[in-house]
Scaffold this motif. Structure first.
Motif, PDB file in Angstrom:
ATOM      1  N   CYS A 257       0.720  -1.208   0.065  1.00  0.00           N
ATOM      2  CA  CYS A 257      -0.034   0.265   0.019  1.00  0.00           C
ATOM      3  C   CYS A 257       0.996   1.367   0.022  1.00  0.00           C
ATOM      4  N   ARG A 259      -0.027   4.133  -0.245  1.00  0.00           N
ATOM      5  CA  ARG A 259      -0.569   5.304   0.079  1.00  0.00           C
ATOM      6  C   ARG A 259      -0.198   5.497   1.420  1.00  0.00           C
ATOM      7  N   SER A 338      -5.951   3.358  -1.200  1.00  0.00           N
ATOM      8  CA  SER A 338      -5.133   2.487  -2.475  1.00  0.00           C
ATOM      9  C   SER A 338      -6.009   1.570  -3.334  1.00  0.00           C
ATOM     10  N   HIS A 342      -5.790  -0.174  -6.855  1.00  0.00           N
ATOM     11  CA  HIS A 342      -5.237  -1.487  -6.836  1.00  0.00           C
ATOM     12  C   HIS A 342      -6.103  -2.388  -7.818  1.00  0.00           C
ATOM     13  N   SER A 360     -12.489   7.894  -3.403  1.00  0.00           N
ATOM     14  CA  SER A 360     -11.455   7.911  -2.299  1.00  0.00           C
ATOM     15  C   SER A 360     -11.850   8.827  -1.171  1.00  0.00           C
ATOM     16  N   GLY A 363      -7.453   9.908  -0.731  1.00  0.00           N
ATOM     17  CA  GLY A 363      -6.334   9.677  -1.697  1.00  0.00           C
ATOM     18  C   GLY A 363      -5.806  10.786  -2.082  1.00  0.00           C
ATOM     19  N   ASP A 367      -3.038   9.258  -6.330  1.00  0.00           N
ATOM     20  CA  ASP A 367      -4.052   8.035  -6.337  1.00  0.00           C
ATOM     21  C   ASP A 367      -5.222   8.309  -7.269  1.00  0.00           C
TER      22      ASP A 367
END
Ligand code: CFM
Length: 474
Positions: A257, A259, A338, A342, A360, A363, A367
């Motif tokens: 991850c 983020r 994230s 993904h 998000s 994010g 992102d």
């Protein structure tokens, strides 16, 4: 302009640049919502606070540790038990949560003395645990309690214990993401380099940015070990405090991850020269490519290929069974961070479902770049959404399932739309080959479960479901 204005947010003009619909031929230059800004007052954001990002997401998955919040008891309670980050030491970190329980009198007179006594009491109550993390909260930050000084005093008095202090109060950033950043940096500043775990292989990695949700990290660590790699530490799912003090000794940081944990990888690169390699444990193709990337770094391609072949042969037929039945279904992919990028493309490619919206809560711009780039035409992307916008989006898009967290999930159930918990998972883990099949199975069960037809009925007017079929109300 692809910006999308929700009717419910017309009265908040600043929201206009936080949602876009990806039009035909549109690219990132015209098609990005703003991200990671302070929440606009009045939008009733669903974000978490920086303290939550630090403690609940990153600190508390560490397994052999007493996690103490220095603040009112609600802070620790609200960051306890909603994430299933299991561990192999009987889930000590999930069973208990600790707080100093600050009250008004402490705000007036200070709470350092109480904190010190609490630390000692905690270690006495659990004599087999010798490690502790302490989290600042808004209350203790505002009155200026010096947690680090208290921790230092206790460590001097109790030489067998070690304490980490995280100063990430709730207001320390626009969202939980601010807390991720602060705890990453605090850990490397205070703890990395203070312990030397045993090196047992020529190939040594830290596996970073996986929080072992229902066993995610254990699945990934198993693949690495089968390749002959030593996983020195896991940051932080099923992670051990002392192993994480030894992160500086690994040859490579394998980052899942980005983020939440890219910060520590970047610092390890700067301070110790350890390279960072970003991977993706979700979905057959991204995972296979990721295992191969790690293998190429060490020259272990043959070992990786053997795992990829074995796992794919075992699980691909099951994935295909679900994909056939999920084809053409529409989903909203509404995680916190994230998973937006993904999953956006691979869930469409490997399960055949159409991602009609991504959002998000926290994010960053990067992102959204990755997420929107991977979405297909027509997708609605929203930054820091609020509940009314979610409702409006569901009415507009009519998805077959919403992949999100517990709170927005309850809202979607009220709209008679099934939801899948992609934070704590329904029946995870979702990582790995087997995990991706589990996600497909949960998605299939959510969409096809007859309970949702029943939930659409108005039993005051229509028919009453019984175990013998439907009875018509007289
Ligand atoms: Fe990373 Fe996470 Fe996520 Fe995240 Fe999270 Fe999470 Fe998530 Mo919930 S660290 S950004 S702050 S993958 S807790 S394990 S599921 S919002 S998409």
């Amino acid at each position: 302009m692809p910006y999308h204005t929700f009717e419910c947010s017309e009265c908040i003009p600043e929201r206009a640049m936080h949602a876009v619909i990806k039009g035909p031929g549109e690219d990132l230059t015209s098609c990005l919502p703003l991200g990671y800004l302070n929440t606009i007052p009045g939008t009733i954001s669903e974000r978490g606070c920086a303290y939550c990002g630090a403690k609940h997401v990153i600190g508390a998955p560490m397994k052999d540790v007493i996690h103490v919040s220095h603040g009112p008891v609600g802070c620790t309670y609200d960051t306890w038990h909603t994430k299933r980050y299991i561990s192999d030491n009987d889930n000590f970190q999930l069973k208990y949560t600790f707080a100093t329980d600050m009250k008004e009198k402490h705000v007036v007179f200070g709470a350092e003395k109480m904190l010190k006594q609490n630390i000692i009491d905690c270690f006495k109550a659990f004599p087999h645990i010798k490690r502790m993390t302490i989290y600042q909260t808004c209350a203790s930050a505002l009155i200026g309690d010096d947690i680090a000084a208290v921790a230092k005093k206790v460590m001097a008095e109790m030489p067998d214990v070690d304490i980490f202090v995280c100063n990430a109060p709730g207001f320390g950033g626009p969202s939980q993401s601010g807390g991720h950043h602060k705890i990453n940096i605090a850990w490397i500043d205070q703890k990395v380099g203070t312990y030397e775990p045993e090196i047992k292989s020529k190939y040594v990695i830290n596996y970073v940015g996986d929080y072992n949700i229902q066993g995610d990290a254990e699945i990934m660590v198993d693949y690495f070990q089968r390749m002959g790699i030593q996983v020195l530490s896991t940051f932080t799912g099923n992670g051990s405090y002392d192993d994480l003090r030894g992160m500086h000794l690994a040859h490579l940081n394998v980052l899942e991850c980005a983020r939440s944990a890219e910060y520590i990888c970047n610092e390890l690169r700067k301070r110790y020269g350890t390279p960072r390699l970003d991977i993706d444990g979700y979905g057959f193709e991204p995972l296979s490519a990721s295992l191969m990337k790690v293998a190429m770094f060490f020259g272990l391609e043959k070992e990786a290929q053997a795992i990829i072949d074995e796992e794919t042969a075992r699980w691909r037929p099951e994935l295909n069974w679900y994909a056939k039945r999920l084809k053409g279904k529409k989903i909203c992919l509404w995680p916190g961070g994230s998973k937006l990028w993904h999953w956006a493309h691979v869930i469409e490619e490997e399960m055949g479902v159409k991602v009609v919206s991504v959002y998000s809560k926290f994010g960053h711009q990067g992102d959204f770049e990755k997420g929107v780039a991977r979405c297909s035409e027509g997708a609605l992307a929203i930054d820091d959404p609020n509940e009314l916008e979610g409702l409006e989006a569901m009415e507009m898009l009519q998805p077959d399932c919403v992949l999100t967290g517990v709170r927005p999930g309850e809202v979607s159930k009220k709209m008679r739309i099934p939801y899948l918990n992609i934070h704590g998972y329904h029946n995870g883990p979702y990582k790995g080959y087997e995990g991706w099949v589990r996600l497909a199975r949960d998605l299939y069960n959510a969409i096809y479960s007859p309970i949702h037809q029943l939930s659409g009925m108005d039993i005051s007017k229509d028919e009453i479901p019984t175990d013998k079929g439907f009875l018509t109300r007289q």
